[in-house]
Design a protein around this motif. Structure first.
Motif, PDB file in Angstrom:
ATOM      1  N   SER A 218      -2.838   0.809  -5.987  1.00 15.87           N
ATOM      2  CA  SER A 218      -3.488  -0.118  -5.061  1.00 15.87           C
ATOM      3  C   SER A 218      -4.829  -0.537  -5.609  1.00 15.87           C
ATOM      4  CB  SER A 218      -3.668   0.559  -3.703  1.00 15.87           C
ATOM      5  OG  SER A 218      -2.462   1.141  -3.304  1.00 15.87           O
TER       6      SER A 218
ATOM      7  N   ASP B 156      -2.689  13.539   1.856  1.00  9.27           N
ATOM      8  CA  ASP B 156      -2.092  12.217   1.866  1.00  9.27           C
ATOM      9  C   ASP B 156      -2.067  11.587   3.243  1.00  9.27           C
ATOM     10  OD1 ASP B 156      -1.756  12.005  -0.839  1.00  9.27           O
ATOM     11  OD2 ASP B 156       0.217  12.962  -0.812  1.00  9.27           O
TER      12      ASP B 156
ATOM     13  N   THR C  84      -2.210   5.405  -4.668  1.00  8.93           N
ATOM     14  CA  THR C  84      -3.503   4.748  -4.481  1.00  8.93           C
ATOM     15  C   THR C  84      -4.091   4.161  -5.764  1.00  8.93           C
ATOM     16  OG1 THR C  84      -3.834   6.273  -2.706  1.00  8.93           O
ATOM     17  CG2 THR C  84      -5.739   5.043  -3.421  1.00  8.93           C
TER      18      THR C  84
ATOM     19  N   VAL D  42      -3.304   8.978   5.842  1.00  6.56           N
ATOM     20  CA  VAL D  42      -3.970   7.682   5.683  1.00  6.56           C
ATOM     21  C   VAL D  42      -4.600   7.180   6.979  1.00  6.56           C
ATOM     22  CG1 VAL D  42      -2.635   6.884   3.730  1.00  6.56           C
ATOM     23  CG2 VAL D  42      -1.778   6.508   6.043  1.00  6.56           C
TER      24      VAL D  42
ATOM     25  N   LYS E  21      -5.883   2.457   3.771  1.00  6.58           N
ATOM     26  CA  LYS E  21      -5.507   1.584   2.656  1.00  6.58           C
ATOM     27  C   LYS E  21      -5.215   0.178   3.144  1.00  6.58           C
ATOM     28  CE  LYS E  21      -3.024   3.031  -0.769  1.00  6.58           C
ATOM     29  NZ  LYS E  21      -1.844   3.620  -1.443  1.00  6.58           N
TER      30      LYS E  21
ATOM     31  N   PHE F 277     -11.114   1.943  -3.236  1.00  8.58           N
ATOM     32  CA  PHE F 277      -9.726   2.408  -3.181  1.00  8.58           C
ATOM     33  C   PHE F 277      -9.609   3.800  -3.786  1.00  8.58           C
ATOM     34  CE2 PHE F 277      -7.548  -1.681  -2.228  1.00  8.58           C
ATOM     35  CZ  PHE F 277      -6.630  -1.167  -1.350  1.00  8.58           C
TER      36      PHE F 277
ATOM     37  N   MET G 108       0.812  -1.216   0.000  1.00 10.01           N
ATOM     38  CA  MET G 108       0.000   0.000   0.000  1.00 10.01           C
ATOM     39  C   MET G 108       0.848   1.270   0.000  1.00 10.01           C
ATOM     40  SD  MET G 108      -2.970  -1.003  -0.316  1.00 10.01           S
ATOM     41  CE  MET G 108      -2.809  -2.640  -0.967  1.00 10.01           C
TER      42      MET G 108
ATOM     43  N   GLY H 187      -8.461   7.079  -2.124  1.00  6.57           N
ATOM     44  CA  GLY H 187      -7.464   7.969  -2.722  1.00  6.57           C
ATOM     45  C   GLY H 187      -7.989   9.386  -2.778  1.00  6.57           C
TER      46      GLY H 187
END
Lengths: 307, 633, 98, 502
Positions: B258, B369, B255, B371, B314, B357, B251, B361
């Motif tokens: 992913s 960014d 993204t 997470v 993620k 996903f 991950m 993202g």
């Protein structure tokens, strides 16, 4: 019968001489012993129908080669002699063992050989010994003979090359020499003038008489050192001259010591301790082979003690 | 029903189906070789080739539909790849075309999405090149008509995955994750490679058609061995136990990667492999098939448990991916009855998981960014489109009735239940956990209090990012019903993978279905009480042993480190030491020995010529003596 | 008689050989080598008579020539060495070692 | 009568003399490049005329050399030799271009280096083209001379040690081979050293075993096979990058080529007898080389150890005695030359820029020199046999071929695939990834010359990865011929075992 007598006599002589060659400590004696062997062999050649070789043996070997030996001996130091101390461990023992073994082997070989009566050379030397040899040399062995000539020429050239010393600096002129003398004078106070002649104020007009300086003292410079040493050895040198020489020699020795430090030290040069110190000193400077020989200054005394 | 025969094909769109692979490959080549000159239009080219490939895929699909179902397996020979071993060709059949459409379709959407997501990255061109490379490799994987071609694609996607996980390679964690992914995959590839060796030795061919029609009858042991080895390969690529550990680290990649690689397509390659080889090597009830179901169930539970504890959005989704692929594997192991459900779930999962996903993202894009879900909260108001699409994906995955996941997952559970009740109930349990952790994720992200960092200014993403979300969510709603109802997909797929004698019928109110729904609802409710209604702490509480267990990925990494990494490092050091001191030491020792001996021997050369003379003399004496002895013998 | 000559030759040869090994004065060593050569010559001459063939004498003759050349070169080398090292001992010329 | 091969050998020799005579280093370099390209063109022109299904040896030339011993200057190529000659002539111009500034720090002049390169090229062509066993031996040993000087005069800090170790090791093996060559000549009693005369001339198994060992040890040292390998890391690490490429890329192939050509064909019974031993050594080499490579801290040593692992694959392929494995092994020789050559050259470029061989001195190069990093990755991936790149085809063929007869060895060897991923990617990660190290912040990306060096290599690596057919078409018939002898022996021994069983 005559041959037998000749053989036995010469055999004894030559073996004795050969042993003498090996065991005499003075090289000159060795040379003389070798000469003896060679002469004996020459006779044995003659006895064995080889008159030409006998002649050549005497002329070339005993004549030329031996002379060359003696000449070089003189050049190198006629009276330098080996010490009896062996420096390589086991060398003498093993040399003798190997020699005896070799002798036994050769003897066995000769003894084992079954020989008929000698054929003699009468058949092949019908024309005479020398013509027969000549015929062979110039026919069958002519190539070998010619090659030998090349060998001799090469040897001659080789000897010249070896004996030749290359000049590394230009030859000094008189001017250079004179300048050098004065440089020496400026640096060390050496007398730039020619050496005084002997006996300027001498009581005797003889070459072994030192010159006297105006104050009546002896000028050591004027003395021929070889002669002085000899006289010192004999004990006939005047004491004042001896004292002056000694002082001067000590100074010279000190100067030489500095120079000698650069020389390689030879561990095996032990022959100076022998009783013949005086003789070797007499040959100095030419024959003072090993650096650890007695110094010239102490030479006279040792010489006297030896006496 | 057995799979249909594979027939050679030429002409038509299928005849040029190599364009499917060639187009994105060309895109990748242009972008990689073109250098900075292509920076300006690189992303557009990347999207164009992916979309073009999708168009070709649709045309191929349409031509394929035109054939009689029994003639829908078409192989297109391309060229002699390795003389004496295999030719290269493409196999276009219902199975591969399903994948082609998924890969190019979802792939194109993700390409489009990436334009917006990667807009500010200086290396966007390279990103698109890698994405194109991935699409090409993935298409080769599913289209190749032989195992070696499949292997080429198999490792090709591995490479693309490596490049994309490590796209931000200046981060050591990304570089390490990329390397880890590749190496763990290689362990799986080891199995796949040996499986291929065995297949070649047993059948003297590696093409699917050749294996299927081969007269050779290898022993049952060989077949089982091949099956288990193929399963090892599948485990590596699809992150199944025991080779699951790389997926969570993966991950680290951007993204979209992913979404595309580690959710929708690449990680499902294992399912493809098992399905593709199913008729031959995983016959119903065989040891290999049982192993597949066990691996599937174990992974679906493991993934779900990991998903419950992760705070990284993620990673939580990655755990869910593992779990969902576990479902697919379970179905694939069940046999022909499960293949259709496995692939159908794979396709719907491709949609809703990609949807989520990409939604994640979008959230990260909005939150600088970030997470960590503990720093989200209440985002539904600022990001309405993202929220709506995410919610659809969420409902799909937990199996909310009438959404895609409901049909496909239920199908899997039903068929597993029919196969073996224990497996079925475990799958039901997994569904319940899914309900919990997915709800947890949604509640922590979109509901509750704002727990944002001070500098976070969330905003809705641009249209280029939201439109793909919308399209994907539409797919997440309807695709499942479309595929499953009336056994539409099972019939379509039958020529490729076979079909059970009795077609299953869909029971909306079966016992298992009802229990599943109840468990999912319970899970969701639990999640609401813990994370929706209650305050969520910004820093994670220490939690019980079980929480730690799940957070640490069930100690998978610790196990790998203890079992392989540390002994490996130790072994490496030992080997280097042995090489330097042992082998090279021996060599140098011999050299030193000879040197020392000669150093001592040379002392014989004293320099004293008399010593030499003595040895010569002794030598001569010995020679003469020897001569005598020999002469007198 | 031949045997006697040969034994004499062998004796001289061995004496020469031992001399080479035990003496250190290069000139004496050289003399010993000459002695060995002479011993060989004696054997040649003896064999010439034994076999009734002049070849032995011819060889002896060549040996003498070679010996002469050898002496010339050898002594020149001794002189050259003496010039630099002030010694005629073969043991002092031992730099070429190890 | 063709003169292709003697021309191929003659041109670089004449060129080397010319280059050595030129006084201007720059001119010398240009001349060397021109000559090597000319040789390449000639070789390609020759290869085009090769017919894969024609005679075994083509373009044969035979001249008497030492008539009294039946030594001939016999030249000729079959498919195996042809591809290896092509490998050599392709690599030489690349190495010339890559070494453009490399020889300037050496002990001798740069033009000497380039002259040595050309001499080496002639030797390499000669050793593969020799059809006379004695001539092969002569080239086999003579190759050491230019390489010795290239390492010893232009290498790194430990160059003398490395050069001497390389020379002594190779010489030791070479002398064993010389003994075997002479014994072969004597025992065969054909009065000729020609390979074609000697094939099948030794029937006694015991004799075969001894002669086989003589040849095999020489080749095992050259290849190098575990445990005779320790000279390679030293030599390769100390040699200038260009010389390292030729050393590992071509010179070492003479060992594996020799096993395939001489050991198998001349001594089929002995080859059959020794197969288990060789296979064990190969497999140990594969795993061991890979594990030791993982632990290296020096880039060039690491690549050298990977080569040891790869040579294990090649010998495994040769001694598995199946067409697939042996063809794969031959193709592996070529592919390994390209991929390891590229690795060495790129490592050389890196080292030239930074001045250090140690991996720990690098980091994050990808950020400052993306092209350099990209080519390094491609070369590295080729080294780990990624499908789509050249090494994959050969490695897969070797493994699949050896699995047919030796499944256990093949499975162990396959684990090398996993280890390969570790050593290549870990090295790549430590040098290219992560935060950019201060010491490489100013590093320049590839310049024009370096691009020209790497472009053909990368192109070949990718092209052969997808389309190995042209090479395999040439290799396959030759390989079939080479291993047929041993296959007969195998079948015979199987038959006898079966009979005993009854």
């Amino acid at each position: 019968m005559g041959e037998t007598i000749t053989f036995w006599v010469l055999a004894v002589v030559s073996v004795t001489a050969a042993l003498g060659l090996v065991f005499s400590r003075k090289a000159v004696y060795s040379a003389l012993m070798l000469g003896t062997v060679m002469l004996s062999l020459a006779v044995l050649y003659a006895v064995q129908d080889a008159p030409f070789l006998a002649a050549v043996q005497i002329i070339v070997y005993t004549g030329a080669v031996m002379m060359l030996f003696l000449f070089v001996l003189m050049l190198v130091g006629v009276d330098s002699s080996d010490s009896l101390v062996e420096t390589i461990r086991g060398q003498r023992f093993w040399a003798i063992v190997a020699g005896l073994a070799f002798a036994v082997l050769l003897g066995l070989g000769v003894g084992n050989a079954v020989l008929s009566a000698p054929k003699g050379l009468e058949a092949v030397t019908a024309k005479g010994n020398v013509p027969s040899l000549a015929e062979l040399i110039f026919t069958r062995y002519v190539f070998a003979f010619e090659v030998t000539s090349a060998l001799l020429i090469t040897a001659a050239l080789g000897a010249m090359v070896l004996a030749h010393r290359e000049r590394t600096a230009p030859k000094p002129t008189q001017k250079d020499l004179s300048r050098a003398r004065f440089v020496e004078y400026a640096e060390h106070g050496t007398n730039p003038a020619p050496l005084p002649g002997p006996g300027t104020y001498a009581r005797h007009n003889a070459i072994d008489m030192p010159a006297l300086l105006p104050d009546g003292s002896v000028s050591s410079l004027s003395v021929n050192r070889v002669l002085a040493r000899r006289e010192a050895a004999e004990g006939t040198l005047a004491p004042e001259i001896a004292a002056a020489l000694e002082a001067e020699a000590r100074a010279a020795e000190e100067r030489a010591a500095a120079r000698r430090e650069e020389l390689v030290h030879h561990a095996s040069g032990v022959n100076g301790s022998g009783p013949n110190g005086a003789a070797s000193n007499g040959a100095a400077p030419t024959a003072s082979a090993a650096p650890d020989e007695e110094s010239p200054a102490t030479g006279p005394e040792t010489g006297e003690e030896a006496k | 029903m057995e799979p249909a025969k594979i027939i050679e094909h030429s002409g038509g769109v299928i005849g040029v189906s190599w364009l499917l692979i060639a187009l994105p490959l060309l895109g990748a080549a242009v972008l990689l070789l073109g250098g900075r000159k292509t920076d300006r239009f690189g992303h557009l080219l990347g999207v164009a080739t992916a979309v073009a490939s999708f168009v070709v895929g649709v045309l191929v699909f349409l031509q394929l539909l035109g054939f009689d179902p029994a003639e829908r397996r078409r192989t297109v020979p391309l060229y002699d790849f390795i003389p004496g071993l295999t030719k290269m060709g493409l196999l276009v059949d219902p199975l591969s075309i399903s994948f082609v459409l998924l890969i190019t379709g979802v792939g194109s959407l993700i390409h489009i999405y990436s334009i917006g997501y990667m807009a500010h990255d200086p290396n966007r061109r390279r990103f698109f090149a890698y994405l194109n490379l991935f699409v090409a490799a993935m298409l080769l994987l599913v289209l190749a008509d032989n195992y070696i071609g499949l292997y080429v694609g198999w490792e090709g996607v591995g490479l693309a995955s490596y490049l994309l996980i490590g796209f931000w390679q200046h981060k050591p964690s990304a570089a390490t994750a990329a390397k880890k992914a590749f190496i763990v995959n290689r362990v799986g590839d080891f199995g796949l490679a040996i499986a291929i060796f065995t297949i070649f030795t047993a059948f003297n061919t590696v093409s699917f058609a050749g294996v299927m029609e081969s007269g050779a009858h290898p022993s049952q042991g060989t077949l089982t061995a091949i099956g288990l080895l193929l399963l090892l390969g599948a485990c590596g690529k699809s992150a199944q136990l025991p080779l699951q550990s790389w997926l969570l680290d993966a991950m680290e990649g951007p993204t979209p990667v992913s979404a595309l690689i580690h959710a929708a397509t690449m990680v499902t390659a294992g399912v493809y492999l098992v399905t593709r080889s199913g008729a031959m090597f995983f016959p119903e009830g065989s040891t290999a098939a049982i192993a597949v179901t066990i691996v599937g169930v174990a992974t679906l539970l493991a993934g779900a448990i990991i998903g419950t504890a992760k705070d990284d959005i993620k990673k939580a989704l990655a755990g869910s991916t593992m779990s969902q692929i576990g479902y697919m594997m379970l179905a694939a192991g069940v046999g022909p009855a499960g293949y259709a459900f496995a692939i159908a779930h794979l396709i719907t999962h491709g949609f809703f998981k990609a949807d989520m996903f990409l939604g994640a993202g979008s959230v990260m894009h909005a939150m600088n960014d970030e997470v960590d879900m503990r720093k989200y909260g209440g985002l539904r108001k600022v990001m309405p489109i993202t929220f709506a699409t995410f919610l659809i994906g969420y409902l799909a995955i937990i199996g909310f009735p009438l959404l895609s996941g409901y049909f496909t997952k239920d199908g899997i559970i039903e068929s597993a239940m029919e196969h073996n009740a224990t497996l079925g109930w475990l799958a039901v349990l997994g569904a319940g956990i899914t309900g919990f952790y997915m709800s947890r994720l949604v509640f922590m992200t979109f509901f509750g209090q704002k727990r944002w960092e001070a500098d976070a200014h969330p905003h809705e993403s641009p249209a280029v990012m939201t439109w793909p979300l919308i399209i994907l969510s539409v797919g997440s709603i309807f695709l499942g019903g479309f595929l499953i109802l009336g056994n539409r997909f099972m019939t379509f797929l039958a020529p490729a993978v076979g079909r059970p004698e009795h077609l299953p019928s869909f029971h909306p109110f079966s016992v298992a279905g009802l229990v599943t729904l109840a468990l999912v609802a319970a899970g969701a409710a639990l999640a609401w009480f813990k994370y929706g209604a209650a305050e969520v702490p910004v820093t994670a509480p220490r939690g019980s042993f079980l929480t730690t267990f799940a957070r640490r990925d069930l100690y998978g990494d610790a196990l790998n480190e203890a079992l392989f990494m540390r002994p490996g490092q130790w072994l490496t050091r030992l080997a280097v030491f042995f090489d330097n001191r042992g082998i090279d030491g021996l060599v140098n020792g011999i050299a030193a020995g000879i040197g020392g001996t000669s150093g001592r021997l040379r002392r014989v050369q004293t320099g004293f010529v008399r010593s030499y003379a003595l040895s010569i003399f002794v030598g001569a004496a010995i020679l003469v003596g020897a001569w005598f002895v020999v002469g007198n013998l | 008689m031949t045997t006697h000559y040969l034994v004499l030759s062998a004796l001289l040869f061995v004496i020469g050989g031992v001399g080479v090994l035990v003496r250190r004065n290069a000139i004496v060593v050289f003399m010993c080598v000459e002695l060995m050569l002479n011993a060989c010559n004696l054997a040649f001459v003896t064999f010439a008579r034994q076999n009734g063939n002049l070849d032995g004498q011819i060889i002896a003759f060549f040996v003498m020539i070679v010996a002469a050349a050898e002496v010339v070169i050898g002594l020149a080398i001794i002189v050259t060495i003496f010039r630099t090292r002030r010694s005629a001992s073969v043991d002092d010329v031992n730099l070429l070692k190890y | 009568m063709h003169y292709w091969l003697s021309t191929l050998i003659g041109v670089p020799v004449v060129g080397a003399i010319g280059v050595a005579a030129v006084k201007n280093d720059q001119r010398a370099k240009q001349a060397t490049l021109g000559i090597s390209l000319l040789v390449l063109a000639l070789a390609v022109a020759m290869a085009v005329q090769f017919s894969p299904n024609g005679d075994k040896f083509q373009f044969t030339e035979t001249y008497n050399w030492v008539p009294s011993f039946g030594v001939h200057f016999g030249l000729g190529v079959d498919g195996i030799a042809l591809v290896l000659i092509l490998l050599s002539v392709v690599l030489v111009p690349i190495v010339v271009l890559a070494s453009w500034h490399e020889a300037e720090k050496g002990k001798r002049s740069a033009r000497t280096y380039f002259a040595l390169l050309l001499v080496l090229e002639a030797m390499m062509i000669g050793v593969f083209a020799a059809t006379d066993v004695f001539l092969f031996y002569v080239f086999f040993e003579a190759m050491l001379i230019p390489m010795y000087f290239m390492i010893g005069s232009y290498g790194g800090a430990q160059r003398s040690y490395a050069a001497v170790k390389f020379l002594l090791y190779s010489l030791f093996g070479g002398l064993l081979m010389l003994v075997a060559v002479i014994a072969l000549y004597t025992i065969a009693g054909k009065g000729s050293f020609m390979f074609s005369d000697l094939v099948g001339s030794i029937q006694d198994v015991g004799t075969q075993k001894w002669l086989f060992l003589g040849f095999f040890i020489a080749f095992a040292i050259k290849a190098p096979l575990w445990p005779f390998h320790t000279w390679l890391p030293d030599a390769a690490a100390q040699a200038p990058a260009g010389a390292a490429v030729l050393l590992v890329g071509v010179l070492d192939k003479v060992g594996t080529y020799g096993m395939l050509r001489f050991c198998l064909e001349l001594f089929p019974d002995a080859s059959h007898y020794f197969t288990p031993l060789v296979l064990v050594l190969s497999v140990v080499g594969i795993v061991y080389g890979a594990i030791v490579a993982i632990g290296q801290t020096d880039m060039k040593r690491l690549i050298a150890y990977t080569s040891i692992s790869h040579f294990g694959f090649i010998t495994l392929g040769v001694f598995a005695i199946t067409v697939n494995a042996a063809s794969g092994a031959t193709l592996y020789m070529v592919n390994h030359g390209f991929s390891t050559g590229a690795l060495f050259l790129i490592a050389g470029f890196l080292i030239h820029r930074r001045g250090s061989q140690y991996i720990s001195d690098y980091g994050g190069v990808q950020k400052v020199a993306p092209l350099l990093a990209g080519t390094f990755l491609v070369a590295g991936l080729s080294g780990l046999a990624l499908p789509g790149l050249n090494s994959f085809v050969s490695e897969f063929m070797v493994l699949i071929g050896s699995y047919e007869t030796q499944p256990v060895y093949a499975i162990i060897a396959t684990s090398g695939v996993v280890l390969a991923a570790i050593y290549i990617l870990w090295m790549y990660q430590r040098t290219m990834n992560g935060p950019t190290a201060d010491s490489v912040r100013e590093m320049k990306d590839l310049n024009g010359r370096e691009k020209w060096v790497l472009a053909p290599l990368i192109a070949v690596i990718i092209a052969l990865g997808f389309f190995p057919k042209p090479l395999l078409d040439v290799i396959n018939p030759a390989v079939k011929d080479s291993i047929s002898q041993v296959q007969h022996v195998q079948e015979a021994s199987k038959a006898s075992v079966a009979q005993e069983g009854q």
